[in-house]
Design a protein around this motif. Structure first.
Motif, PDB file in Angstrom:
ATOM      1  N   TYR A  37       0.856  -1.197   0.000  1.00 25.67           N
ATOM      2  CA  TYR A  37       0.000   0.000   0.000  1.00 25.67           C
ATOM      3  C   TYR A  37       0.885   1.238   0.000  1.00 25.67           C
ATOM      4  N   ALA A  38       0.671   2.099  -0.967  1.00 24.64           N
ATOM      5  CA  ALA A  38       1.528   3.266  -1.138  1.00 24.64           C
ATOM      6  C   ALA A  38       0.997   4.460  -0.347  1.00 24.64           C
ATOM      7  N   GLN A  39       1.554   5.629  -0.636  1.00 24.24           N
ATOM      8  CA  GLN A  39       1.282   6.818   0.199  1.00 24.24           C
ATOM      9  C   GLN A  39      -0.208   7.140   0.348  1.00 24.24           C
ATOM     10  N   ASN A  40      -0.986   7.015  -0.695  1.00 25.30           N
ATOM     11  CA  ASN A  40      -2.428   7.295  -0.559  1.00 25.30           C
ATOM     12  C   ASN A  40      -3.181   6.069  -0.055  1.00 25.30           C
ATOM     13  N   GLY A  41      -2.712   4.897  -0.467  1.00 28.30           N
ATOM     14  CA  GLY A  41      -3.354   3.654  -0.048  1.00 28.30           C
ATOM     15  C   GLY A  41      -3.310   3.475   1.461  1.00 28.30           C
ATOM     16  N   VAL A  42      -2.167   3.782   2.044  1.00 29.52           N
ATOM     17  CA  VAL A  42      -2.037   3.550   3.491  1.00 29.52           C
ATOM     18  C   VAL A  42      -2.974   4.477   4.260  1.00 29.52           C
ATOM     19  N   GLU A  43      -3.189   5.683   3.747  1.00 26.99           N
ATOM     20  CA  GLU A  43      -4.112   6.612   4.431  1.00 26.99           C
ATOM     21  C   GLU A  43      -5.549   6.093   4.331  1.00 26.99           C
TER      22      GLU A  43
END
Ligand code: GAP
Length: 517
Positions: A37-43
Motif C-alpha cells: 500500500y503506497a502513500q495514498n493507499g495507506v491513508e
C-alpha cells in the motif's frame, strides 16, 4: 471483455499510477498475489480501520480491542481444526496446466447462468418500458424459471459433494456441467484433491529443536485463546465482544484479481461471546449492524446482498456473506458466522484449561457461544476504491477522473494551492497548512496550472481544494472548491477548520451506522 472488467483494469492501473497500491517487490517483477500500500493507499486503509474500530470498540462499551501475535502455539491450529480441515478442493487442467478451486469453477458456472437471467430481464425492461414488473417477470417467464431451476439443482449438487467431501463426485459434477478451462477451453481435468491453505514455518535456531509453526490463517484464534484473560482483567459480562485488526496468511490456490484474494492480507474481526441458546438472536443482530455500517458509506445500497452459506465451515451453525458488487461481480466482502462453542470447547480440550464463564445472574457456568463478524480490510479497500472511481465528461467537453471516496475515508482531506509561486502566496498557503495539519492530512502543491492541480487532487479523492490568491493577502479569504460538485465558494480562512471538519467527520457516518449492543 465485459464492461466492468474494463473498469476493473482501469481501477488497478489508477491505483498504481496515483500511489494507492503497488505490486510487492516490483523491481524483481513482483511476487504473486502480494501487494504494497503506497502513500495514498495507506491513508485510505488507516481511515477504513478507524471507521471500523470506532464503530466496534469506541461506540460499544461491551466490546474491547486486542492485538495478538501472528505466531501462536502450534496446538492452536490442531484444536481449531485448521490443520485437518482448512482445505480447498483443487483441480488442474491438463492442457493449460492451470490450477483452479473446484468450488469456484462451479460457482462461476452458476454466475454465468445468473448473467443470462439478468440479460433476459434487461431486454424485457427495454421492451416493456414503464409497464415492466420485474417480480412478475421472474415468477412467470419460462426461460427465467428454467434457469432458476437449473441453478437450484447445481447448488444442491455442490452442497452434497462438499458436505460429503466426495472428491470423485466433485470431478463428475464439473464434467457433467461441461465446465471448460477458461485458458485452454478444454475439459481435460485431473482428479480433485484437497489442499491445506496454511503457511508453515520453523521457530527456533538450533537444528533439530525447531518446531513447525503456522502463520495465522485468521486473526480469530488470537481472540479465542485470550478470551478468559480479557474477560477477567476487563471484568466483562456476557454478552461482550473482542475486536482485532491484523494480518492473516493463506496459501490461496487461485490468487488473482488484484487485492481481492491475496496470500497475505488483513482482517478486521470481532468475536461476540454470548450465552448458549441466544446465538440466533445475536447472529441476526450482527447481520443488521454490519449491513448498516456498510450502507452508511453511501457506496450504493444496491451494491450489497447477503449470501447464506450452502456448506457452513467446520466451526459454524449458521453463516452468511455480505457480498459487494465489485467490478468483477458480486463477491464476498464480509462474513457473519455463528461459531457455536466449537473453538472454545476445542481449546479447553487441547489445553486442558477451563475456559468457562461464570454467569452471576443465572448462577451457572458455561462455555460461551460466539457470533463473529469478519471483514477483509483489503476487500473493503477495493470496494471503496472501485465504487468511487468515476470518469466524468464535463460541460466544457473536457474529462476528469475523480474518486468520489466518502470524505471521512479520503486519504487527503484538503489541498492548499497558492495561485502563483510568488508575491507571498506560498508563505500564506503554508500558514493555512499549519492551521489544518493538526487535524487532517493535507497536501501543498504549487506546481502547474490550478486546473491541473485540481485534476490531480480529484484523481486521489481529495474532498477540498483551497486556493490562495492575491485577495487572500488583503482580506484573509480563500476559494474552497468541492470535489464532487466542483463548486467554488469564497470563505474566511478562519472558517476552514469548521467547514472541512464537518465534511470529513466520521461522526456523521456513525449516526447512521452504529447499532449499539
Ligand atoms: N475468522 C473467520 C474467517 O476468517 P473467512 O470468510 O475465511 O472467515 C473472512 O474470511 C474475510 O476475510 C472474508 O470475508 C474476506 O473479506 C477476507 N479474506 C479471506 N481470504 C482472503 C484473501 N485471500 N485475500 C483477501 N481477503 C481475504
Amino acid at each position: 471483455m465485459a464492461a466492468n472488467e474494463e473498469v476493473f483494469k482501469k481501477v488497478v492501473s489508477h491505483a498504481k499510477e496515483f500511489g494507492f497500491v503497488f505490486p510487492s517487490s516490483e523491481i524483481y517483477d513482483g511476487l504473486s498475489a502480494t501487494y504494497d500500500y503506497a502513500q495514498n493507499g495507506v491513508e485510505l486503509k488507516n481511515n477504513i480501520k478507524k471507521y471500523w474500530w470506532t464503530a466496534m470498540v469506541q461506540m460499544n462499551e461491551n466490546i474491547v480491542g486486542l492485538d495478538a501475535a501472528i505466531f501462536m502455539h502450534p496446538k492452536t491450529w490442531k484444536a481449531s481444526g485448521h490443520v485437518d480441515a482448512f482445505n480447498d478442493p483443487l483441480i488442474d487442467n491438463k492442457d493449460s496446466k492451470k490450477r483452479y478451486r473446484a468450488d469456484v469453477l462451479v460457482e462461476d458456472h452458476i454466475a454465468k447462468i445468473e448473467g443470462k437471467i439478468n440479460k433476459d430481464i434487461t431486454k424485457a425492461k427495454k421492451r416493456f418500458g414503464d409497464a415492466f414488473n420485474e417480480e412478475e417477470f421472474r415468477s412467470t417467464n419460462p426461460n427465467v424459471l428454467r434457469r432458476v431451476g437449473e441453478i437450484e439443482k447445481i447448488e444442491a449438487q455442490l452442497k452434497t459433494v462438499q458436505v460429503n467431501e466426495d472428491l470423485v463426485a466433485f470431478k463428475s459434477l464439473i464434467e457433467d456441467l461441461g465446465i471448460v478451462c477458461p485458458i485452454s477451453g478444454s475439459k481435460n481435468w485431473t482428479e480433485v484433491r484437497q489442499f491445506n491453505l496454511m503457511f508453515g514455518t520453523e521457530m527456533g535456531s538450533v537444528a533439530g529443536d525447531a518446531s513447525t509453526i503456522y502463520l495465522r490463517p485468521e486473526t480469530a484464534q488470537g481472540i479465542f485463546v485470550n478470551y478468559l484473560n480479557v474477560q477477567k482483567t476487563g471484568r466483562m459480562k456476557i454478552p461482550f465482544g473482542i475486536a482485532q485488526i491484523g494480518k492473516a496468511f493463506r496459501n490461496e490456490i487461485v490468487a488473482r484479481q488484484f487485492i481481492f484474494r491475496m496470500r497475505e492480507f488483513e482482517q478486521m474481526e470481532m468475536q461476540f461471546f454470548v450465552k448458549p441458546g441466544t446465538q440466533k438472536k445475536w447472529y441476526e443482530h450482527w447481520k443488521e449492524a454490519r449491513i448498516k455500517w456498510h450502507k452508511a458509506l453511501n457506496l450504493g445500497s444496491d451494491n450489497y446482498r447477503f449470501h447464506d452459506h450452502l456448506k457452513v465451515a467446520h466451526y459454524a451453525d449458521a453463516a452468511t456473506d455480505i457480498e459487494f458488487n465489485f467490478p468483477i461481480g458480486f463477491k464476498e466482502l464480509e462474513g457473519v458466522h455463528s461459531r457455536t462453542d466449537f473453538d472454545l470447547g476445542k481449546h479447553e480440550e487441547f489445553s486442558g484449561k477451563k475456559l468457562r464463564y461464570f454467569d452471576n445472574d443465572d448462577n451457572e457456568s458455561y462455555v460461551p457461544y460466539v457470533v463473529e463478524t469478519s471483514i477483509g480490510l483489503d476487500r473493503m479497500f477495493l470496494a471503496v476504491l472501485s465504487s468511487s472511481f468515476n470518469e466524468e465528461k464535463l460541460e466544457d467537453g473536457s474529462e476528469r477522473i475523480v474518486l468520489n471516496i466518502p470524505p471521512a475515508l479520503a486519504p487527503t482531506k484538503a489541498a492548499v494551492l497558492p495561485l502563483v509561486k510568488k508575491d507571498g502566496l506560498p508563505e500564506k498557503a503554508r500558514e493555512i497548512m499549519k492551521i489544518l495539519q493538526y487535524d487532517h492530512i493535507c497536501a501543498y502543491e504549487e506546481k502547474d496550472s490550478i486546473g491541473k492541480r485540481y485534476r490531480r487532487q480529484d484523481a486521489i479523492g481529495t474532498p477540498y481544494c483551497i486556493t490562495v490568491d492575491h485577495q487572500t493577502l488583503d482580506d484573509n479569504t480563500v476559494t474552497i472548491r468541492e470535489r464532487d460538485t466542483m463548486s467554488q465558494e469564497r470563505v474566511a480562512v478562519d472558517e476552514l477548520p469548521r467547514i472541512i471538519g464537518k465534511k470529513v467527520s466520521l461522526k456523521n457516518l456513525f449516526m447512521d451506522s452504529v447499532v449499539s449492543v
